[in-house]
Design a protein around this motif. Structure first.
Motif, mmCIF file in Angstrom:
data_model
loop_
_atom_site.group_PDB
_atom_site.id
_atom_site.type_symbol
_atom_site.label_atom_id
_atom_site.label_comp_id
_atom_site.label_asym_id
_atom_site.label_seq_id
_atom_site.Cartn_x
_atom_site.Cartn_y
_atom_site.Cartn_z
ATOM 1 N N TYR A 257 0.814 -1.216 0.000
ATOM 2 C CA TYR A 257 0.000 0.000 0.000
ATOM 3 C C TYR A 257 0.849 1.267 0.000
ATOM 4 C CZ TYR A 257 -4.365 -2.528 0.582
ATOM 5 O OH TYR A 257 -5.453 -3.330 0.358
ATOM 6 N N THR A 258 1.976 1.244 0.681
ATOM 7 C CA THR A 258 2.826 2.438 0.714
ATOM 8 C C THR A 258 3.327 2.790 -0.678
ATOM 9 O OG1 THR A 258 3.550 1.939 2.972
ATOM 10 C CG2 THR A 258 4.898 3.476 1.703
ATOM 11 N N PHE A 262 1.921 5.920 -2.944
ATOM 12 C CA PHE A 262 2.925 6.903 -3.361
ATOM 13 C C PHE A 262 2.871 7.106 -4.867
ATOM 14 C CE2 PHE A 262 7.088 7.955 -5.034
ATOM 15 C CZ PHE A 262 7.475 9.035 -4.251
ATOM 16 N N THR A 263 2.820 6.003 -5.626
ATOM 17 C CA THR A 263 2.761 6.092 -7.085
ATOM 18 C C THR A 263 1.488 6.796 -7.534
ATOM 19 O OG1 THR A 263 4.019 4.043 -7.292
ATOM 20 C CG2 THR A 263 2.758 4.733 -9.211
ATOM 21 N N PHE A 264 0.372 6.434 -6.928
ATOM 22 C CA PHE A 264 -0.925 7.017 -7.278
ATOM 23 C C PHE A 264 -0.934 8.524 -7.061
ATOM 24 C CE2 PHE A 264 -5.130 8.351 -5.733
ATOM 25 C CZ PHE A 264 -5.915 8.036 -6.838
ATOM 26 N N LEU A 265 -0.483 8.959 -5.895
ATOM 27 C CA LEU A 265 -0.513 10.382 -5.567
ATOM 28 C C LEU A 265 0.516 11.176 -6.361
ATOM 29 C CD1 LEU A 265 -0.941 10.225 -1.673
ATOM 30 C CD2 LEU A 265 -2.691 10.684 -3.399
ATOM 31 N N HIS A 276 11.893 12.240 -11.138
ATOM 32 C CA HIS A 276 11.061 11.305 -11.901
ATOM 33 C C HIS A 276 11.583 9.878 -11.804
ATOM 34 C CE1 HIS A 276 7.708 10.658 -14.477
ATOM 35 N NE2 HIS A 276 8.427 10.139 -15.448
ATOM 36 N N HIS A 277 12.906 9.705 -11.790
ATOM 37 C CA HIS A 277 13.437 8.347 -11.736
ATOM 38 C C HIS A 277 13.126 7.679 -10.385
ATOM 39 C CE1 HIS A 277 16.764 10.734 -9.974
ATOM 40 N NE2 HIS A 277 16.998 9.648 -9.246
ATOM 41 N N VAL A 278 13.049 8.484 -9.322
ATOM 42 C CA VAL A 278 12.673 7.941 -8.012
ATOM 43 C C VAL A 278 11.229 7.461 -8.052
ATOM 44 C CG1 VAL A 278 12.312 8.497 -5.572
ATOM 45 C CG2 VAL A 278 14.323 9.382 -6.781
ATOM 46 N N HIS A 279 10.380 8.259 -8.660
ATOM 47 C CA HIS A 279 8.967 7.894 -8.789
ATOM 48 C C HIS A 279 8.805 6.587 -9.564
ATOM 49 C CE1 HIS A 279 5.118 8.639 -11.308
ATOM 50 N NE2 HIS A 279 4.858 7.819 -10.319
ATOM 51 N N ILE A 280 9.509 6.455 -10.685
ATOM 52 C CA ILE A 280 9.367 5.260 -11.515
ATOM 53 C C ILE A 280 9.928 4.030 -10.799
ATOM 54 C CG2 ILE A 280 9.900 4.220 -13.744
ATOM 55 C CD1 ILE A 280 8.059 6.676 -13.832
ATOM 56 N N LEU A 281 11.032 4.186 -10.104
ATOM 57 C CA LEU A 281 11.599 3.052 -9.359
ATOM 58 C C LEU A 281 10.622 2.548 -8.302
ATOM 59 C CD1 LEU A 281 15.320 4.177 -8.892
ATOM 60 C CD2 LEU A 281 14.536 2.137 -10.110
ATOM 61 N N ILE A 282 9.985 3.479 -7.597
ATOM 62 C CA ILE A 282 9.023 3.072 -6.573
ATOM 63 C C ILE A 282 7.773 2.485 -7.212
ATOM 64 C CG2 ILE A 282 7.542 3.924 -4.709
ATOM 65 C CD1 ILE A 282 9.739 5.882 -3.995
ATOM 66 N N ALA A 283 7.376 3.021 -8.375
ATOM 67 C CA ALA A 283 6.224 2.458 -9.080
ATOM 68 C C ALA A 283 6.479 1.012 -9.482
ATOM 69 C CB ALA A 283 5.920 3.298 -10.322
ATOM 70 N N ASN A 284 7.724 0.702 -9.824
ATOM 71 C CA ASN A 284 8.068 -0.682 -10.167
ATOM 72 C C ASN A 284 8.107 -1.581 -8.941
ATOM 73 O OD1 ASN A 284 8.368 0.031 -12.860
ATOM 74 N ND2 ASN A 284 10.562 0.423 -12.674
#
Length: 319
Positions: A257-258, A262-265, A276-284
């Motif tokens: 869920y975390t 995070f990805t959703f928001l 942006h690369h931090v966002h994509i890494l966490i999305a993966n």
């Protein structure tokens, strides 16, 4: 003038998108693919092993293990929807994805994410009944009710997320067709449209918020009641054992869920404050880590499954 076959084909089938992988880390794609591939192989091996063990051992045909098998199937579909294409981008530079394939990937990722959340809730409910009302566990969670719950989770994911590809399919893409992501995430694609997207975004936001908030609320309520019941147990040993099991489950749920929230928001409300690369890494992460951890947490830490796997490997357990 009659359209030529090639022009007609271009009109019917929109041009493909280009997935760039992880923007800003293109030079590291080859190396990043190694841990991603390792996690994916572990997820496939672990979940397939769980499914095989549960299917072949009649003693494991109990509510907890049946819900676990549903979760494993969901994990396999969720991770396989994104990882093979992601690895093709990282290792082969094969970033192009057909418009229809992008919509299909979008549907599978988002609908099966909702199903994963639903099965976490179902398993939390099973643990609540098993710990707080053990004498009625088998009468409450009958085979029929397990099928109904599993079907409801499946149907919810399909019904609420089927409109996503249809809504995106109606949009006009006259801007760049380069998706700054490693898979066809809904908002990443919608941002490329040059048409009005307020209704599309509002639907996605509403559905995701309602499903996520409802599941988190009831999962939290279930484990809260479980913890209250554990505190009232007369035996400390029994309480610690139940707490250890619930604690490991909660850790997996928190990771899922975390990263998902995070990805959703970030996609909807971030305005460049997060690299942006931090966002994509966490999305993966939420496509890879929970499917890898679930067989370990729910399988290896469960005595019946652990013993069954060891017997299958012909390992002799010490007395």
């Amino acid at each position: 003038m009659q359209p030529t076959p090639s022009n007609l084909s271009t009109t019917i089938w929109p041009a493909p998108f280009l997935l760039v992988g992880i923007p800003g880390l293109e030079s590291l794609h080859v190396w990043l693919a190694v841990p991603f591939c390792s996690l994916y192989l572990m997820a496939v091996l672990g979940n397939c092993t769980l499914l095989l063990v549960i299917k072949t051992d009649p003693s494991l045909h109990q509510p907890m293990f049946l819900f676990l098998s549903m979760l494993s199937l969901t994990d396999l579909v969720l991770s396989t929807s994104a990882l093979p294409k992601m690895l093709a981008i990282f290792w082969l530079g094969a970033g192009h994805i057909a418009f229809g394939a992008c919509l299909a990937q979008m549907f599978f990722i988002h609908s099966f994410t909702a199903m994963e959340s639903g099965f976490f809730l179902a398993m939390a409910y099973d643990r609540y009944v098993a710990i707080c009302d053990p004498l009625r566990h088998t009468t409450i969670l009958t085979s029929t009710r397990i099928v109904v719950i599993g079907s409801a989770v499946l149907l919810r994911g399909v019904v609420f997320f089927s409109p996503h590809p249809f809504l995106v399919g109606q949009l006009t893409f006259c801007k760049s067709r380069v998706i700054a992501h490693s898979y066809c995430e809904f908002m990443a694609v919608v941002k490329l449209a040059c048409a009005e997207t307020d209704v599309t975004k509002a639907y996605s936001l509403t559905v995701a918020s309602l499903i996520g908030a409802t599941d988190v609320l009831f999962i939290g309520l279930s484990y809260g009641l479980i913890l209250r019941s554990i505190c009232r147990l007369p035996s400390k040993e029994a309480g610690l054992k139940a707490l250890g099991t619930c604690g490991s489950h909660i850790c997996v749920i928190l990771v899922f869920y975390t990263t998902a929230v995070f990805t959703f928001l970030t996609h909807r409300f971030s305005h460049g404050s997060i690299p942006h690369h931090v966002h994509i890494l966490i999305a993966n992460t939420y496509l890879l880590v929970p499917p890898t951890l679930n067989p370990i947490i729910y399988g290896v830490r469960t005595k019946q499954i652990r013993n069954r796997v060891l017997q299958g490997l012909h390992w002799k357990r010490p007395n």
